[in-house]
Design a protein around this motif. Structure first.
Motif, short mmCIF file in Angstrom:
data_model
loop_
_atom_site.label_atom_id
_atom_site.label_comp_id
_atom_site.label_asym_id
_atom_site.label_seq_id
_atom_site.Cartn_x
_atom_site.Cartn_y
_atom_site.Cartn_z
N ARG A 1 0.83 -1.21 0.00
CA ARG A 1 0.00 0.00 0.00
C ARG A 1 0.87 1.26 0.00
O ARG A 1 0.50 2.28 -0.56
N SER A 2 2.00 1.18 0.65
CA SER A 2 2.85 2.36 0.78
C SER A 2 3.58 2.68 -0.53
O SER A 2 3.66 3.83 -0.95
N LEU B 1 0.12 1.83 7.93
CA LEU B 1 -1.19 1.30 7.54
C LEU B 1 -2.23 1.69 8.60
O LEU B 1 -3.41 1.82 8.31
N HIS B 2 -1.76 1.81 9.83
CA HIS B 2 -2.62 2.23 10.94
C HIS B 2 -2.05 3.50 11.53
O HIS B 2 -0.83 3.63 11.68
N PHE B 3 -2.92 4.39 11.92
CA PHE B 3 -2.53 5.62 12.59
C PHE B 3 -3.16 5.59 13.98
O PHE B 3 -4.25 5.06 14.16
N CYS C 1 5.16 3.23 12.63
CA CYS C 1 4.40 2.07 12.13
C CYS C 1 3.88 1.16 13.24
O CYS C 1 3.47 0.04 12.96
N GLU C 2 3.91 1.63 14.46
CA GLU C 2 3.41 0.79 15.56
C GLU C 2 2.38 1.55 16.37
O GLU C 2 2.67 2.08 17.44
N ALA D 1 -8.84 -1.78 14.59
CA ALA D 1 -10.28 -1.84 14.31
C ALA D 1 -10.81 -0.45 13.93
O ALA D 1 -11.59 -0.30 12.98
N LEU D 2 -10.40 0.56 14.67
CA LEU D 2 -10.85 1.93 14.40
C LEU D 2 -10.36 2.40 13.03
O LEU D 2 -11.11 3.00 12.26
N ASN D 3 -9.11 2.11 12.71
CA ASN D 3 -8.56 2.47 11.40
C ASN D 3 -9.34 1.79 10.28
O ASN D 3 -9.62 2.41 9.25
N MET D 4 -9.68 0.54 10.49
CA MET D 4 -10.38 -0.21 9.45
C MET D 4 -11.72 0.46 9.11
O MET D 4 -12.06 0.65 7.94
#
Lengths: 382, 382
Positions: A83-84, A224-226, A246-247, B77-80
């Motif tokens: 994705r990046s 991918l997650h924030f 990234c964590e 879950a929130l990001n999704m």
């Protein structure tokens, strides 16, 4: 329960005793949230995660441990890179041995985001012809994804040469080391690999729920997650620095404590010794299988080209039926079907029927191999 | 190590004994990959995950357990949901108590994808005026995200009313139940909530590395990760059905076994009993704090409006310093700073200095509260 476990390609079992203890120790004695507070339990939890990062850096020859980020599994890491790197209008190349963890995110991106990709066809024995990789290059190629060892055939792919092809054209290379980290000497930084995804619960002997990504120095990555990272909390932006970038959210403290113990077991035992043991098992199995009639063995027979994953089929018996028979009558655990890698099965001509896969870890013995061979000889007579 | 643990808002400690045992049992005795093979260890691993899903469905009053998917934490879950619901051109509303796990993904999306959002300002005591939520609505509003209880002030927000506002306009509602699942009666399906994100390692008493999402029947979700699901493996497309659609790659078997044990502890104890115990602790703490001079206590004082998370500041002493003092001199673990929720701190006027947060679980005692109060009285004299 099972007497002979030969499904280490799915998840290794057993783990070293120290892994069980490390997980239990974290849960019972540490208990804090890594990187989230200043009290002793939180600080010790943070140190546990740092030790896991440093153990992995030692194993992979990575100079800066902060370039290793932790994810829940290899799939998350692979998705993050795909994705990046692949912006609209770009092109990717993958091999025909890639797992669905690469194919599916790429297909999803191709469907929605104006991203194209080509699959370089590997040979029937799983080997990769680099000329084909060259031919697939396009001016807008941004990523080459290459599995290090197939989870179906056990083939080792020439990641060093693939990295060179990519490097010459400033293309990013992503190696899926789910099946090799811990069992094969692997130095991503020396090989010029930008991204190397790994899982914790296979040959690194960690618990399920662990995995991650090595990101080469100077290489960017979009998260991918924030979310909460315990750092720069006042900002609505994700921190720029690794590993925090990234964590997001609470990390898997007990899992990573276990992973650290697994990696320490490998460092102590030595990858060379682990590989030598797997060679003995794999060679014994392949020779035994080849000595039987009515049996197809896939992948290369030469040890140098493979790892301890062996796919085969008994003529006239579907792989799920044979797996059931082995499970029920002989208490042997193997995996039948497509192994989440239909491209690989198409490559070796087993997309319809799948294969039976026996996959080793350091804890398997010659006796396990002999028992499997004996069971197969008997099954043939059924 | 620590004698008095009051940082349960970060992660609960200790867990019920059954949680430690369930994790260890999975690692030592089960060991297979959930949903990946047909042998006993894999089947039992799959059953462990199913039991976790069913326990959670029982706790949340969810009829179809497959509508609960597992993630590594609430942040994932929130990001999704945020990524799935907010297409270019849409608008979101969040409250000013949201965690960075909501603010940061939204901000990232706003920056890149032509998504707008408004923050509904809560009052200084953390309460939410629904008139302001009404005023923030736009014709293109697609999502309202609302935290169930603030991780800073402990405020309970009126998620039922928020869900009604959303439902009347066919807007999706996302509830962040990270701090409430397990400690407050919660029936998302009855309340008309489309998406409810939870974490496993806080008041559900599971291990770190677990969390998930309830997705209401008839509500769509796009996965954040694509990859192997052990199902429909021949296809490059992610399966359409839940939970497989949103669970790519090997799941955290041991973590979910532990989560199941944690939820069973809650089901056995009863949420009412847990909430009653927390009321006793929280009321005792707030009364003790209010009886002291030179101390600010944030959030509502009325138990009905809150959970067992109490933020406060001692005048003239920065929260990190006070946290250090409590840790070092009194072996009391609390969390200082911004708690990854700067919006909440801005709301209550503590963005500069942060707060000291004491957060309870069912395993805390009145003695813990009294020890904290005594330590604070002494600290004031320093």
């Amino acid at each position: 329960m099972q007497d002979i476990y030969l499904d280490n390609g799915a998840t290794t079992f057993p783990k070293p005793e120290s892994v069980y203890r490390a997980v239990d120790h974290f849960n019972r004695e540490v208990g804090g949230s890594p990187g989230r507070s200043g009290h002793e339990r939180a600080l010790e939890a943070g140190r546990e995660v740092l030790r896991a990062r440093e153990a992995l850096a030692a194993l992979l020859g990575v100079a800066d441990a902060s370039r290793i980020i932790f994810t829940k599994n290899a799939t998350e890491a692979l998705n993050m890179v795909i994705r990046s790197v692949l912006k609209p209008g770009t092109h990717a190349i993958i091999t025909s041995l890639e797992h669905n963890a690469v194919w599916r995110p790429l297909e999803a991106l191709a469907e929605r985001n104006d991203v194209a990709y080509d699959i370089v066809q590997c040979e029937g024995d799983g080997s990769l012809d680099l000329v084909r990789m060259h031919e697939a290059l396009r001016p807008n190629t941004s990523l080459i994804a290459c599995i290090h060892a197939s989870n179906v055939t056990g083939n080792l792919l020439p990641i060093e040469e693939v990295a060179k092809i990519a490097c010459e054209r400033s293309i990013a290379v992503l190696v899926d080391a789910a099946q090799t980290a811990g069992r094969v000497e692997l130095r991503p930084e020396e090989l010029g690999i930008q991204y190397l995804a790994f899982t914790g619960h296979k040959e690194l002997f960690g618990p399920q729920g662990t995995g991650g990504l090595f990101i080469a120095p100077g290489t960017d990555i979009d998260p991918l997650h924030f979310g909460g990272t315990g750092s720069l909390s006042e900002s609505p932006k994700q921190p720029e620095f690794l590993p925090d970038r990234c964590e997001s959210g609470t990390t898997n403290g007990p899992g990573l404590a276990g992973l650290r113990a697994g990696i320490e077991f490998i460092l102590k035992t030595g990858v060379t010794q682990i590989r030598r043991h797997e060679e003995e098992l794999t060679t014994r199995l392949i020779e035994g299988l080849l000595a039987m009639d009515g049996l197809s063995v896939y992948g290369p027979h030469d040890w140098e080209k493979r790892v301890g994953i062996v796919s085969f089929n008994l003529d006239g018996l579907a792989s799920p039926e044979l797996a059931s028979l082995l499970n029920e009558r002989y208490h042997i655990a193997v995996r039948a079907g497509l192994h989440c890698a239909p491209l690989a099965h198409k490559t070796i001509g087993t997309l319809e029927e799948g294969t039976l896969r026996a996959s080793f870890s350091y804890f398997n013995t010659n006796e396990d191999v002999d028992n499997l061979l004996q069971a197969l000889r008997e099954a043939k007579k059924c």
